[in-house]
Design a protein around this motif. Structure first.
Motif, PDB file in Angstrom:
ATOM      1  N   GLU A 203      33.917 -65.276 -86.784  1.00  0.00           N
ATOM      2  CA  GLU A 203      32.671 -64.605 -88.014  1.00  0.00           C
ATOM      3  C   GLU A 203      33.709 -63.268 -87.157  1.00  0.00           C
ATOM      4  OE1 GLU A 203      28.976 -65.735 -87.906  1.00  0.00           O
ATOM      5  OE2 GLU A 203      28.910 -66.902 -85.978  1.00  0.00           O
ATOM      6  N   GLU A 205      32.828 -58.820 -86.177  1.00  0.00           N
ATOM      7  CA  GLU A 205      31.337 -58.999 -85.234  1.00  0.00           C
ATOM      8  C   GLU A 205      30.455 -58.568 -86.024  1.00  0.00           C
ATOM      9  OE1 GLU A 205      34.214 -57.277 -80.917  1.00  0.00           O
ATOM     10  OE2 GLU A 205      34.050 -56.411 -82.859  1.00  0.00           O
ATOM     11  N   PRO A 208      28.210 -61.230 -87.918  1.00  0.00           N
ATOM     12  CA  PRO A 208      28.105 -62.354 -87.441  1.00  0.00           C
ATOM     13  C   PRO A 208      26.464 -63.568 -87.036  1.00  0.00           C
ATOM     14  CG  PRO A 208      27.059 -60.531 -85.327  1.00  0.00           C
ATOM     15  CD  PRO A 208      27.112 -60.116 -87.400  1.00  0.00           C
ATOM     16  N   HIS A 211      26.529 -66.651 -85.119  1.00  0.00           N
ATOM     17  CA  HIS A 211      25.784 -66.445 -84.182  1.00  0.00           C
ATOM     18  C   HIS A 211      24.728 -66.918 -83.741  1.00  0.00           C
ATOM     19  CE1 HIS A 211      28.737 -65.291 -80.371  1.00  0.00           C
ATOM     20  NE2 HIS A 211      27.204 -64.754 -80.234  1.00  0.00           N
ATOM     21  N   LEU A 254      33.594 -64.319 -82.020  1.00  0.00           N
ATOM     22  CA  LEU A 254      33.436 -63.343 -82.696  1.00  0.00           C
ATOM     23  C   LEU A 254      35.131 -62.480 -82.513  1.00  0.00           C
ATOM     24  CD1 LEU A 254      29.936 -61.062 -82.134  1.00  0.00           C
ATOM     25  CD2 LEU A 254      30.110 -62.737 -84.023  1.00  0.00           C
TER      26      LEU A 254
END
Length: 314
Positions: A203, A205, A208, A211, A254
């Motif tokens: 993904e 940053e 995210p 995440h 990320l």
């Protein structure tokens, strides 16, 4: 929770048989990371960027249109661009009216592709969440059928057919690297493999979504920024995909916008593959070293979209 969802290998296999006449079996390109100035490592690219409408999204679009009853008002979709292009393409092939809501960040390439398929294009706000809200109002007013970009069983099942295809094309792989936005693609693929392959989510940053959801133990709102915001920034991952991610996705990695741009540029400069930022995101994790395979690990990277004007022809 997975047992309660209408998403399984059986559903995916049945959907694949239905949509096969309408989708491409996209090719695999085998390269070595030495081609990109890195240490030796054989890698397989699954080039779903060559799918109809320019991304994997055509699979989910056809699974919805063939598998559900469509009212006279037709279908409506909210999209950062690729889902809308796929729904527009599928609707055109099947003779169904389509209205597509997109945010203002949608790339001109994606907007042009939607229009070229004969769909009505509506700009609905600055981000995907805004376009989704606008589309929901339209549905209440017209009765059109909503085709959700990622949080719809038929969408995940359709995207899961890519997992089936990868298994048939590359049965030897250990690891599959997949870019994530709302999670329809990785959710469908995870449902197909069900832990039999290592699945790595990648993904930006700036967005995210998975995440943060994995950290929180549930889908939560995330930032929606960055170079891939038109395809990988939906605010939060879908509820339907999340149990599959929790169970079968190894981790979320990320990558920065600069790493995505570098991956996008090298795909073109080195092997003449055109990928939009979202389409190059999974490769960015491998190219940058944010994911380092173990010795002998067999890796496949999914190049999932190519709707970009980054390469222009005079």
């Amino acid at each position: 929770m997975i047992a309660d969802t209408p998403i399984s290998q059986t559903h995916i296999r049945e959907a694949e048989a239905l949509i096969r006449p309408y989708i491409r079996r996209t090719p695999v390109l085998r390269v070595d990371m030495t081609d990109f100035g890195r240490a030796p490592l054989p890698v397989a690219f699954k080039l779903e960027c060559l799918q109809h409408s320019g991304s994997f999204k055509a699979r989910g679009a056809f699974a919805n249109l063939i598998g559900r009853a469509v009212p006279p008002a037709g279908v409506v979709a909210a999209s950062g661009g690729n889902h809308g292009a796929a729904v527009a393409y599928a609707a055109n092939r099947l003779g169904v009216p389509a209205t597509i809501f997109v945010p203002s960040v949608t790339s001109p390439a994606k907007a042009d592709r939607i229009r070229s398929c004969g769909a009505k294009l509506v700009i609905g706000g600055e981000r995907y969440a805004d376009a989704l809200s606008a589309s929901e109002i339209f549905v209440k007013e017209t009765g059109a059928l909503t085709i959700h970009a990622y949080d719809q069983a038929e969408t995940l099942i359709g995207q899961g057919t890519l997992g089936l295809e990868i298994e048939q094309d590359l049965p030897e792989i250990d690891t599959l690297m997949v870019a994530v936005g709302g999670g329809g693609l990785i959710g469908g693929i995870a449902a197909w493999f069900a832990g039999l392959k290592r699945i790595i989510a990648v993904e930006p940053e700036g967005s995210p979504t998975l995440h943060m959801a994995l950290d929180a133990g549930r889908p939560v709102d995330a930032p929606a920024e960055g170079i891939a915001a038109d395809s990988l920034a939906p605010k939060r991952v879908g509820a339907l995909m999340f149990p599959f991610a929790q169970s079968y996705v190894d981790r979320s990695i990320l990558v920065s916008d600069n790493e995505i741009k570098r991956a996008q540029a090298l795909l073109w400069d080195t092997i003449r593959i055109v990928a939009e930022p979202g389409g190059a995101t999974a490769f960015a994790a491998l190219l940058s070293g944010r994911y380092t395979p173990a010795p002998g690990e067999k890796v496949c990277v999914l190049i999932c979209g190519a709707n970009t004007t980054a390469v222009r022809f005079a």
